[in-house]
Design a protein around this motif. Structure first.
Motif, short mmCIF file in Angstrom:
data_model
loop_
_atom_site.label_atom_id
_atom_site.label_comp_id
_atom_site.label_asym_id
_atom_site.label_seq_id
_atom_site.Cartn_x
_atom_site.Cartn_y
_atom_site.Cartn_z
N GLN A 66 0.85 -1.32 -0.10
CA GLN A 66 -0.11 0.43 0.14
C GLN A 66 0.81 1.06 -0.31
O GLN A 66 0.44 1.78 -0.50
CB GLN A 66 -0.98 -0.11 1.28
CG GLN A 66 -1.73 1.32 1.19
CD GLN A 66 -3.12 1.07 0.50
OE1 GLN A 66 -3.33 0.62 -0.42
NE2 GLN A 66 -3.08 2.56 -0.79
N GLU A 67 1.49 1.34 0.65
CA GLU A 67 3.10 2.43 0.63
C GLU A 67 3.90 2.71 0.17
O GLU A 67 3.42 3.66 -0.53
CB GLU A 67 4.31 1.59 1.99
CG GLU A 67 2.90 2.27 3.49
CD GLU A 67 4.41 1.75 4.35
OE1 GLU A 67 3.67 1.52 5.72
OE2 GLU A 67 5.76 1.78 4.18
N ASP A 113 0.91 4.45 -3.02
CA ASP A 113 0.85 5.93 -2.57
C ASP A 113 1.65 6.55 -3.08
O ASP A 113 1.68 7.95 -3.54
CB ASP A 113 0.67 6.26 -1.16
CG ASP A 113 -0.32 5.08 -0.43
OD1 ASP A 113 -1.09 5.20 -1.20
OD2 ASP A 113 -0.36 5.17 0.67
N ASP A 114 2.95 5.85 -3.13
CA ASP A 114 4.48 6.87 -3.55
C ASP A 114 4.33 6.33 -4.86
O ASP A 114 4.91 7.89 -5.93
CB ASP A 114 5.86 5.65 -2.71
CG ASP A 114 6.94 5.71 -3.14
OD1 ASP A 114 6.70 7.54 -3.12
OD2 ASP A 114 8.07 6.01 -3.33
N ALA A 129 2.15 9.54 -6.24
CA ALA A 129 1.97 10.93 -5.85
C ALA A 129 2.39 11.37 -6.99
O ALA A 129 2.40 12.75 -7.31
CB ALA A 129 2.87 10.94 -4.41
#
Lengths: 296, 296
Positions: free
Chosen positions: A264-265, A268-269, A272
């Protein structure tokens, strides 16, 4: 999402046709080699790398017909790597994309030559004179694909992977391996799609590069989760293979919950840097969801 | 002849340096893969393909510094093919250039990756941006090398060779196999050398093409004669291997005397188109003698 699925299906079908045309017909000698090359490439796979190339091409407003050949070259490199990775002296895997792997369907010597000839065909396709209006940029693309595939990219990652069997790796070492083994080619796919644009916009290239590096790692984290959770039928390849062969994975190092959190991280990265591009980035965003949410 | 030997030795030494620079250093990760790549390429071999590229470059008045990279790319393709051909699933040969073959010195998986990464490095080298003042011509060179190496060139010849084990071939079928297996890359070496000239002269290209096709076959005929006559120590690889493994050769089909006669005819055929070029063709002529008179 309906729009994305339709775009993805169309792109996958389009790639199947492009690859079908690029691969020598089975009535051309050597027949068995050409039949085995087609067996290894056609009729399977999600074509994730081709989707990435086309989605990056869309952000850069490239003509999809120009992106086709770059996407096909990356898919051919990917297909060659799978054929060689499945061989007995490497991962020794009997199942690939729900079918017997190439060396099981044919034999080891044929699989070795299939991989070799698919790699060559990738470079032949990308170097087809006249593909790009600027031959200098096309040369850069050939160079980019070679660097991503070679001993400091994909093949190097495979060597690090082999050396890691039975060893206990830190997360950073596992990441280093995957940045090479799968990340380099995924990054090349997106960058090559971007290079098909009429004009190279450095800001968009940087955004795509950042996106592709994050999504490349996410792809591997999700692969490890799927490998740990799925059965062979769903996966289309032998499940639980990595853990069984004592290879370190994100799941064995982090546990399943932390691995999902990391995916998930990374998603998101990846998303962005796409924010400034609005609708032009739609397909890249959707490909990122497609990659990270394949099963959870 | 003294002049040729000095030219050949200088060219061989020069190629060793060029290849040493192109190959990643052993202190770059993955160390073992890079060490094995260097083991497979450096410190051995007659560099026949590089000599051909440089001799063809001389006929076309190319700058030798430009020819270096094209010659190196062909030598890297040749080296990759030897590493893969020696593997257990192919010819299963333990000896190469007087040393243990790559998979014996390292292991099968490493040898597989070494071959893969050497092929990639060949295309990376030839696609280095700025190598040629005309990027369009450089793309044509990448394409030419790919066609010569792939499923309709060298790799295809290897597949035909595999399929011929234990079969009784006509001379024409054996010729067809060798035109692909060794001929295509030898032809590419000479043509790529010629492509490094400031201007492409179609007549010279055709003369070189005719020469290279004849000398490519002659090379294989002589190889078969050497394999039948020499012992392993002189040869630097396992002698009598082909006859022993029931592979058809020019010697088994024609007998030793007729094979030697064929080599002489092919030499004459290779030299004929060079006649108009006087001293410019000196090295190409000498390379032809070097190839056909290695031991008789």
């Amino acid at each position: 999402m309906i729009e994305f699925h339709s775009w993805a299906r169309n792109t996958q079908q389009r790639m199947e046709q492009v690859l079908d045309t690029l691969l020598p017909a089975t009535d051309i000698a050597p027949h068995r080699l050409h039949e085995a090359m087609r067996y290894a490439v056609l009729g399977g796979g999600k074509r994730v790398r081709a989707l990435l190339a086309h989605a990056a091409g869309e952000l850069c407003e490239a003509n999809p017909a120009k992106v086709d050949m770059a996407a096909a070259a990356v898919e051919l490199i990917h297909a060659y790597s799978l054929v060689h990775d499945d061989m007995p002296c490497m991962d020794d895997d009997d199942l690939r994309r729900g079918k017997p792997s190439c060396h099981k369907q044919y034999d080891d010597a044929t699989a070795l030559l299939v991989g070799d000839a698919l790699q060559t065909l990738a470079f032949q396709s990308l170097a087809t004179p006249g593909l790009c209006t600027d031959p200098g940029r096309q040369l850069e693309m050939v160079n980019l694909l070679a660097i991503a595939s070679g001993s400091r990219g994909m093949a190097g990652g495979q060597a690090i992977d082999l050396a890691s069997v039975g060893k206990s790796l830190e997360q950073s070492e596992l990441e280093y391996m995957h940045i090479h083994k799968t990340g380099a080619l995924i990054r090349a796919a997106a960058l090559l799609g971007a290079h098909c644009a009429p004009e190279l916009d450095q800001e968009r290239l940087h955004a795509i590069d950042h996106y592709a590096q994050a999504i490349g790692l996410a792809f591997q984290v999700v692969d490890d989760i799927l490998d740990a959770e799925a059965d062979s039928e769903t996966l289309g390849k032998t499940a639980g293979k990595d853990a069984e062969s004592d290879k370190p994975t994100y799941v064995t190092i982090l546990g399943i919950d932390h691995a999902k959190q990391l995916a998930q991280e990374l998603l998101d990265d990846a998303l962005a840097p796409l924010a400034p591009y609005g609708e032009l980035a739609n397909q890249l965003k959707q490909v990122a969801y497609f990659i990270t949410q394949r099963s959870f």
